[in-house]
Design an enzyme around this catalytic site. Sequence first.
Site: not given
Length: 601
Positions: A235-236, A144, A205, A248, A136, A321
């Site tokens: 995404k998403h 990351r 984002r 999450h 990601d 995801d």
Amino acid sequence: MHDRNLSRRTLLSATAAAAGVVVAASPAAARSSRRDRLLRLISRMSLEEKVGQLFVMRVYGHSATAPDQADIDLNLQEMGVRTAAELISTYHVGGIIYFAWAHNTRDPHQIADLSNGIQRAGLAQPTPVPLLISTDQEHGIVARVGRPATLMPGAMALGAGASRVSAQMAGQLAGAELAAMGITQNYAPVADVNVNPANPVIGVRSFGADPAAVARMVAAQVKGYQGAGIAATAKHFPGHGDTTVDSHTGIPVITHTRAQWDEIDAPPFRAAIAAGIDSIMTAHIQFPALDPSNDPATLSRPILTGILREELGYDGVVVTDALNMQGVRDKYGDHRVPVLALLAGVDQLLNPPDLAVAWNAVLDAVKSGELSAARIDESILRILTLKEKLGLFRDPYVSHRGVDRTVGVPAHLAAADLIAGGTTTLLANPEGLLPLSRLSRPNLLVVGADPASPSGTTGPPTTVLANAFTELGFSATALSTGITPSSAKIEEAVAAASDKDVVVVGTYNVSATSPQRTLVDRLVATGVPVVALAIRNPYDIARLSGVGAALAAYSWTDVELRAAARVIAGRTRPRGRLPVPVQRADDPSQVLYPIGHGLRY
């Protein structure tokens, strides 16, 4: 690597032509030949190998064969294997996802070595198949791979800049750096339209709240990433922009009508498909207007097959995801989720909480006939077609030399600063406090929130900002007061402001009850001019009063903070415009600053 392969093709063509051989083939014939070749490869796979190709899995460690003991222990605890190489030989996974917290991304050379080790393990299987290596790397607040790689402005910052050229360039350069480290599938760009300021998981984002503008930026980023030779991922799907729940930790419900989905959520995904997007990631959200069963979209055949495949005509790779997120686990058990996802139309199963449970569930579903062999082969063909498109069958390896020529090079760093320079948005400057170049060498105090740093930072935001002002010739002192400043910290900041000419306050998602409001009020009451800089969502100004100026940086990474410092100092002019509306705090039905707002000087 691209140039070398081009030379090989040129040489082969010249040799064949000299021998009187015709090597040209129509695109249709080439596609047919590729399909036949990949189908032959699939026919040689065991059922276990086929099932493995569907999974993209985390693994702990900096090395594919020799991770640290602590990472070996984690791998044994969570997956029953010691290393990435053992994971691949045991489960035949088709992909690996990198995380900083899994210790996969220490530095560019290490990442390249890990990627090579993973590919060696893939090619050492009974049926040799290279892997898709993903991460990601959205930039902004989600990255990351950190320094010394180049960190670009995040999506909402790019949305504020409104330059498709900049968005494509950011994707192109960032994609080239990922490719140099052996990362071939990036889970970006975010195609969600952030129409809900209370969205706890998307926010900055997203490129913004205007569907048409978001669609333009998504298409530009797709072209940038894929022009660099890696797979982009929109995404998403079908759209996570209007939620107040983080998938999450729970299951968000989207209440848009079908007509609203067509108008708001769909355009960026349509644009991504038109731009040739290689993969699309699903959302763990309920969308009753699209599927009244209230299955999460990840498990919804009406959404993934009916709408994405059949209505939108998308035939690329669909990836879930992460399957360890609560939003997809609430309704069904972990053993049912991967099977239902495949039945819905998914190709890649990302990061299940228990790989053995998920892998065996798919294996058993094929053996029982719940999942047909043809359905599995359909997904494997898409996955292998993408791997071939990315050149992984030809040469999956990377080199330190390629890393050194590409990752974090001065030209890329300069481009990141140039792009960021067009993103900072000046929201308010009622008395002309900015730019500070109007003052004679002002003495600054930089205070405010210091959230956990993403990979693209060299330190806390207050320190980064103070250092940036110092480099611009100002005198600047940093004082971290935190996201929830205590009374003692507020008093310390007030005392520190007493001998300063200007206070710059970095604010972070200010709520109605946030002590950040008290901090700003107390600093304003000192009589020292206050500049408020929103370092995440740009809505903070609606809850602040009395400040001499307010700006939005959209993130607290170095590149965006340096750009904001240059604007505040007057070294560059503010050029960003709001990509989302800022509503009044006391009456959200009223817009304080509309989309497109941005002051100049």
